[in-house]
Design an enzyme around this catalytic site. Structure first.
Site, PDB file in Angstrom:
ATOM      1  N   ASP A 242       0.941  -1.369  -0.072  1.00  0.00           N
ATOM      2  CA  ASP A 242       0.141   0.002   0.032  1.00  0.00           C
ATOM      3  C   ASP A 242       0.847   1.197   0.074  1.00  0.00           C
ATOM      4  O   ASP A 242       1.581   1.410   1.054  1.00  0.00           O
ATOM      5  CB  ASP A 242      -1.049  -0.056   1.241  1.00  0.00           C
ATOM      6  CG  ASP A 242      -1.841   1.229   1.249  1.00  0.00           C
ATOM      7  OD1 ASP A 242      -3.040   1.284   0.697  1.00  0.00           O
ATOM      8  OD2 ASP A 242      -1.454   2.132   2.058  1.00  0.00           O
TER       9      ASP A 242
ATOM     10  N   TYR B 261       3.039   9.935  -0.389  1.00  0.00           N
ATOM     11  CA  TYR B 261       4.048   9.313   0.404  1.00  0.00           C
ATOM     12  C   TYR B 261       5.701   9.455  -0.397  1.00  0.00           C
ATOM     13  O   TYR B 261       6.527   9.491   0.438  1.00  0.00           O
ATOM     14  CB  TYR B 261       4.053   7.820   0.420  1.00  0.00           C
ATOM     15  CG  TYR B 261       2.888   7.499   1.218  1.00  0.00           C
ATOM     16  CD1 TYR B 261       1.908   8.352   1.899  1.00  0.00           C
ATOM     17  CD2 TYR B 261       2.267   6.055   1.390  1.00  0.00           C
ATOM     18  CE1 TYR B 261       0.664   8.106   2.357  1.00  0.00           C
ATOM     19  CE2 TYR B 261       1.299   5.774   2.049  1.00  0.00           C
ATOM     20  CZ  TYR B 261       0.449   6.696   2.316  1.00  0.00           C
ATOM     21  OH  TYR B 261      -0.797   6.253   2.988  1.00  0.00           O
TER      22      TYR B 261
ATOM     23  N   HIS C  83      -7.731   9.165  -2.094  1.00  0.00           N
ATOM     24  CA  HIS C  83      -6.928   9.145  -0.692  1.00  0.00           C
ATOM     25  C   HIS C  83      -7.876   9.872   0.437  1.00  0.00           C
ATOM     26  O   HIS C  83      -8.069   9.223   1.539  1.00  0.00           O
ATOM     27  CB  HIS C  83      -5.726   9.934  -0.892  1.00  0.00           C
ATOM     28  CG  HIS C  83      -4.508   9.586   0.242  1.00  0.00           C
ATOM     29  ND1 HIS C  83      -3.281   9.512  -0.216  1.00  0.00           N
ATOM     30  CD2 HIS C  83      -4.934   9.149   1.488  1.00  0.00           C
ATOM     31  CE1 HIS C  83      -2.579   9.156   0.982  1.00  0.00           C
ATOM     32  NE2 HIS C  83      -3.632   8.954   1.936  1.00  0.00           N
TER      33      HIS C  83
ATOM     34  N   LYS D 294      -2.845   5.776  -4.391  1.00  0.00           N
ATOM     35  CA  LYS D 294      -3.864   6.773  -4.128  1.00  0.00           C
ATOM     36  C   LYS D 294      -3.579   8.230  -4.859  1.00  0.00           C
ATOM     37  O   LYS D 294      -2.481   8.637  -4.766  1.00  0.00           O
ATOM     38  CB  LYS D 294      -4.080   6.868  -2.629  1.00  0.00           C
ATOM     39  CG  LYS D 294      -3.893   5.731  -1.758  1.00  0.00           C
ATOM     40  CD  LYS D 294      -4.055   5.805  -0.311  1.00  0.00           C
ATOM     41  CE  LYS D 294      -3.789   4.633   0.417  1.00  0.00           C
ATOM     42  NZ  LYS D 294      -2.227   4.675   0.720  1.00  0.00           N
TER      43      LYS D 294
HETATM   44  N1  NDP Z   1      -5.231   6.092   3.659  1.00  0.00           N
HETATM   45  C1  NDP Z   1      -4.816   6.936   4.601  1.00  0.00           C
HETATM   46  O1  NDP Z   1      -5.157   8.072   4.758  1.00  0.00           O
HETATM   47  C2  NDP Z   1      -3.380   6.443   5.400  1.00  0.00           C
HETATM   48  C3  NDP Z   1      -2.964   5.087   5.220  1.00  0.00           C
HETATM   49  N2  NDP Z   1      -2.175   4.631   5.784  1.00  0.00           N
HETATM   50  C4  NDP Z   1      -1.585   3.382   5.341  1.00  0.00           C
HETATM   51  O2  NDP Z   1      -1.771   2.347   6.459  1.00  0.00           O
HETATM   52  C5  NDP Z   1      -0.315   1.789   6.530  1.00  0.00           C
HETATM   53  C6  NDP Z   1       0.031   1.454   8.188  1.00  0.00           C
HETATM   54  O3  NDP Z   1      -0.292   2.610   8.992  1.00  0.00           O
HETATM   55  P1  NDP Z   1       0.744   3.629   9.795  1.00  0.00           P
HETATM   56  O4  NDP Z   1       0.176   4.826  10.126  1.00  0.00           O
HETATM   57  O5  NDP Z   1       2.108   3.252   8.958  1.00  0.00           O
HETATM   58  O6  NDP Z   1       0.832   2.743  11.107  1.00  0.00           O
HETATM   59  P2  NDP Z   1       0.711   1.290  11.754  1.00  0.00           P
HETATM   60  O7  NDP Z   1      -0.352   1.395  12.649  1.00  0.00           O
HETATM   61  O8  NDP Z   1       1.279   0.316  10.846  1.00  0.00           O
HETATM   62  O9  NDP Z   1       2.039   1.480  12.830  1.00  0.00           O
HETATM   63  C7  NDP Z   1       3.438   1.361  12.377  1.00  0.00           C
HETATM   64  C8  NDP Z   1       4.546   2.015  13.555  1.00  0.00           C
HETATM   65  O10 NDP Z   1       4.294   0.815  14.068  1.00  0.00           O
HETATM   66  C9  NDP Z   1       5.778   0.266  14.456  1.00  0.00           C
HETATM   67  N3  NDP Z   1       5.351  -1.045  14.376  1.00  0.00           N
HETATM   68  C10 NDP Z   1       4.993  -1.838  13.399  1.00  0.00           C
HETATM   69  N4  NDP Z   1       5.004  -3.411  13.744  1.00  0.00           N
HETATM   70  C11 NDP Z   1       5.601  -3.228  15.043  1.00  0.00           C
HETATM   71  C12 NDP Z   1       5.692  -4.162  15.919  1.00  0.00           C
HETATM   72  N5  NDP Z   1       5.595  -5.648  15.554  1.00  0.00           N
HETATM   73  N6  NDP Z   1       6.322  -4.286  17.163  1.00  0.00           N
HETATM   74  C13 NDP Z   1       6.731  -2.901  17.557  1.00  0.00           C
HETATM   75  N7  NDP Z   1       6.186  -1.840  16.831  1.00  0.00           N
HETATM   76  C14 NDP Z   1       5.998  -1.886  15.541  1.00  0.00           C
HETATM   77  C15 NDP Z   1       6.238   0.984  13.286  1.00  0.00           C
HETATM   78  O11 NDP Z   1       7.968   1.053  13.606  1.00  0.00           O
HETATM   79  P3  NDP Z   1       8.953   0.721  12.744  1.00  0.00           P
HETATM   80  O12 NDP Z   1       8.535   1.132  11.390  1.00  0.00           O
HETATM   81  O13 NDP Z   1      10.378   1.639  13.210  1.00  0.00           O
HETATM   82  O14 NDP Z   1       9.509  -0.743  12.933  1.00  0.00           O
HETATM   83  C16 NDP Z   1       5.705   2.220  13.182  1.00  0.00           C
HETATM   84  O15 NDP Z   1       6.137   3.222  14.055  1.00  0.00           O
HETATM   85  C17 NDP Z   1       0.633   2.963   6.241  1.00  0.00           C
HETATM   86  O16 NDP Z   1       1.907   2.756   6.228  1.00  0.00           O
HETATM   87  C18 NDP Z   1      -0.097   3.471   4.965  1.00  0.00           C
HETATM   88  O17 NDP Z   1       0.296   2.514   3.945  1.00  0.00           O
HETATM   89  C19 NDP Z   1      -1.834   5.231   7.042  1.00  0.00           C
HETATM   90  C20 NDP Z   1      -2.020   6.326   7.377  1.00  0.00           C
HETATM   91  C21 NDP Z   1      -3.250   7.226   6.609  1.00  0.00           C
HETATM   92  O1  LIG Z   2      -0.563   8.461   5.520  1.00  0.00           O
HETATM   93  C1  LIG Z   2      -1.645   8.945   4.710  1.00  0.00           C
HETATM   94  O2  LIG Z   2      -2.062   8.126   3.902  1.00  0.00           O
HETATM   95  C2  LIG Z   2      -2.196  10.108   5.100  1.00  0.00           C
HETATM   96  O3  LIG Z   2      -3.320  10.420   4.232  1.00  0.00           O
HETATM   97  C3  LIG Z   2      -2.293  10.647   6.276  1.00  0.00           C
HETATM   98  O4  LIG Z   2      -1.319  10.249   6.976  1.00  0.00           O
HETATM   99  C4  LIG Z   2      -2.119  12.080   5.877  1.00  0.00           C
HETATM  100  O5  LIG Z   2      -1.143  12.578   4.685  1.00  0.00           O
HETATM  101  C5  LIG Z   2      -1.380  12.984   7.128  1.00  0.00           C
HETATM  102  O6  LIG Z   2      -0.514  12.347   7.727  1.00  0.00           O
HETATM  103  C6  LIG Z   2      -1.732  14.530   7.410  1.00  0.00           C
HETATM  104  O7  LIG Z   2      -1.224  14.866   8.569  1.00  0.00           O
END
Ligand code: NDP
Ligand SMILES: O=C(O)C(=O)[C@@H](O)[C@H](O)C(=O)CO
Length: 283
Positions: free
Chosen positions: A51, A56, A114, A81
């Site tokens: 994803d 990004y 998005h 997205k």
């Molecule tokens: N559509 C939207 O608006 C959005 C979409 N997304 C999507 O969702 C995905 C996931 O969400 P995200 O916000 O990244 O957050 P997550 O809920 O996936 O958490 C990620 C964090 O948790 C840590 N982590 C992951 N696995 C573990 C583990 N097993 N033990 C301890 N710590 C862990 C990572 O650390 P580290 O990397 O340092 O290991 C990072 O700091 C994004 O990457 C993106 O693709 C996210 C936000 C908004």
């Molecule tokens: O991560 C994503 O996909 C997002 O859209 C959001 O996290 C967004 O861009 C954001 O972080 C705004 O503060």
């Protein structure tokens, strides 16, 4: 190892018949130069769904990892997205082409709007542009992200394609009951972003105790909770051991009592949110 793990991930059938792995790999906040290594580690571990998003800034890194992997294109499921400032008819088409180019792909598996970005109110025409992309065969499925039921109702009222997916913030502290129920009633798959609340839920005492009792990690407990409710999840990590840990969740189940304990962690009035609110966020 990787091929074995990949086959353990169940596929969810979307409303147009496309199959999406129930657990994928997110790359938000991974710098482009680090993305190839992170995605390569994920593919090696057995992830097959990635994803990303134009905003990004790491679609090129994802593309490099995909190309280097040697994995057949039809085994992969790639999501990107449309960013808010690219919404609109012609701009959507151009943004999609740029995402494909950066990813080095001829087609996506899933393309999402998005955010609804209500200030510009362009998501209906953007949706019709996505329908054109799907009709051309350059995205197997199309969907939305961060859409509220009222916004989905407007898309559905167009009378065309119902979004295949609504990707929303969802974790134990923000369970989004109303949106999940709306999605389910309309055949829209719910995909949880920030499924670990960006790490904030991993130290929750209930999660930590359940992990101890079950002999798994806090992240694995939360991911099982998502999976056992039929949701798609896309945890992110740049740490190879965590990347593997997050995928190693298909050889155990949480008992009903544990699921209920996690359900009880929902925070009232959406106050457990870690990201922006879709009614207010315009990017
Ligand atoms: N559509 C939207 O608006 C959005 C979409 N997304 C999507 O969702 C995905 C996931 O969400 P995200 O916000 O990244 O957050 P997550 O809920 O996936 O958490 C990620 C964090 O948790 C840590 N982590 C992951 N696995 C573990 C583990 N097993 N033990 C301890 N710590 C862990 C990572 O650390 P580290 O990397 O340092 O290991 C990072 O700091 C994004 O990457 C993106 O693709 C996210 C936000 C908004
Ligand atoms: O991560 C994503 O996909 C997002 O859209 C959001 O996290 C967004 O861009 C954001 O972080 C705004 O503060």
């Amino acid at each position: 190892m990787s091929a074995t793990q990949a086959t353990l991930v169940p596929r969810i059938t979307l409303n147009n018949g496309a199959l999406i792995p129930q657990l994928g790999f997110g790359v938000f906040q991974v710098p482009n130069v680090e993305t190839e290594a992170a995605v390569s580690a994920a593919l090696e571990a057995g992830y097959r769904s990635i994803d990303t998003a134009a905003i990004y800034g790491n679609e090129e890194g994802v593309g490099r990892a995909l190309a280097a992997s040697g994995i057949a294109r039809d085994e992969l499921f790639i999501t990107s997205k449309l960013w808010n400032s690219d919404q609109g008819t012609a701009t959507t088409a151009a943004a999609f082409e740029l995402s494909l180019e950066k990813l080095g792909l001829e087609a996506l598996d899933l393309y999402l709007i998005h955010w609804p970005a209500p200030a510009t109110d362009l998501y209906l025409e953007s949706w019709e542009a996505l329908e054109g992309i799907a009709a051309s065969g350059r995205s197997r499925a199309i969907g939305v992200s961060n859409f509220l039921p009222t916004q989905l109702e407007r898309i559905i009222a167009l009378g065309g394609t119902v979004p295949a997916v609504n990707q929303v913030e969802l974790h134990p502290a923000l369970q989004q009951a109303e949106t999940v129920a709306f999605n389910r009633a309309h055949g829209i798959a719910t995909e949880a972003w920030s499924p670990l609340a960006q790490g904030a839920m991993l130290s929750n005492p209930v999660i930590a105790r359940l992990a101890e009792e079950i002999g798994r990690t806090p992240a694995q407990v939360i991911l099982r909770w998502h999976l056992q409710q039929g949701r798609i999840v896309i945890p992110k990590s740049v740490t190879p051991a965590r990347i593997a840990e997050n995928l190693a969740v298909f050889d155990f189940e949480l008992p009903a009592a544990a699921l209920a304990e996690v359900d009880a962690l929902d925070v009232a009035a959406g106050a457990g949110r870690v990201g922006p609110h879709p009614a207010e966020f315009n990017g």
